[in-house]
Design an enzyme around this catalytic site. Structure first.
Site, PDB file in Angstrom:
ATOM      1  CG  HIS A  55       7.089  -1.967 -43.260  1.00 53.03           C
ATOM      2  ND1 HIS A  55       7.919  -2.911 -43.808  1.00 53.03           N
ATOM      3  CD2 HIS A  55       7.341  -0.890 -43.632  1.00 53.03           C
ATOM      4  CE1 HIS A  55       8.823  -2.160 -44.352  1.00 53.03           C
ATOM      5  NE2 HIS A  55       8.433  -0.920 -44.413  1.00 53.03           N
TER       6      HIS A  55
ATOM      7  CB  CYS B 232       7.717  -0.909 -47.854  1.00 47.73           C
ATOM      8  SG  CYS B 232       8.340   0.625 -47.552  1.00 47.73           S
TER       9      CYS B 232
ATOM     10  CD  GLU C 100       6.797  -6.042 -42.438  1.00 47.61           C
ATOM     11  OE1 GLU C 100       7.758  -5.310 -42.837  1.00 47.61           O
ATOM     12  OE2 GLU C 100       5.870  -5.903 -43.092  1.00 47.61           O
TER      13      GLU C 100
END
Length: 184
Positions: A164, A74, A166
């Site tokens: 993202h 990002c 994560e």
């Protein structure tokens, strides 16, 4: 040891995802923390703020040398690019330009299953996500698209993603994909 640039953004989430992927991880708060890092993750967050803090704390000149492999997610994608259409601090390590916030504001955030070349399908979490609007050299490989939007690219030892990893249950696979491509 895989470092996560720890000055702003989704730091803890990346550290946890790296653990889940089986890697030894380290929060990188100071330039000295880079000494034993084999690769670095620049997390999502606010790219203008991260750029200013990288400059303030001495990371900018070191990272601009391009010696440390970097995965940017990002805001990290924005920072790896050569341009965004606005005046901001960038690492300029990848031959791409990006459009910031291409998917809209925070309230337009969404999750979507995406295909990553060489990895398969994973869930992508998009929060004010950028997209690649120009590829500036043949050295850039497109590894993920959302319909006609380029959301994942790789060049040499750098990889940039709009989304993202994560924040999704299976996103940890991205770290393995990136780090194995480096022989780590």
């Amino acid at each position: 040891m895989i470092g996560v640039l720890g000055i702003q953004g989704d730091i803890e989430e990346h550290l946890e995802a790296l653990k889940k992927a089986g890697y030894e991880e380290k929060r990188v708060k100071r330039v000295e923390d880079l000494k034993d890092v084999e690769a670095l993750i620049i997390p999502g967050g606010e790219s203008t703020t991260i750029g200013k803090l990288m400059k303030k704390y001495g990371f900018l000149d070191i990272l601009k040398k391009g010696e440390i492999p970097i995965l940017g997610t990002c805001a990290g994608m924005v920072l790896l690019s050569k341009g965004t259409g606005i005046n901001q601090i960038l690492l300029e390590l990848m031959d791409i330009t990006v459009k910031r916030n291409a998917y809209g504001r925070q309230r337009e955030s969404f999750e979507k299953e995406i295909e990553v070349k060489g990895l398969g399908k994973i869930l992508g979490v998009f929060i004010r996500a950028p997209v690649v609007d120009k590829i500036l050299s043949d050295d850039v490989e497109v590894i993920a698209k959302d319909e006609d939007k380029i959301i994942g690219v790789k060049q040499d030892k750098f990889m940039a993603l709009s989304f993202h990893p994560e924040l999704s249950e299976d996103g940890y696979k991205i770290y393995d994909y990136f780090l194995k491509s480096l022989g780590l």
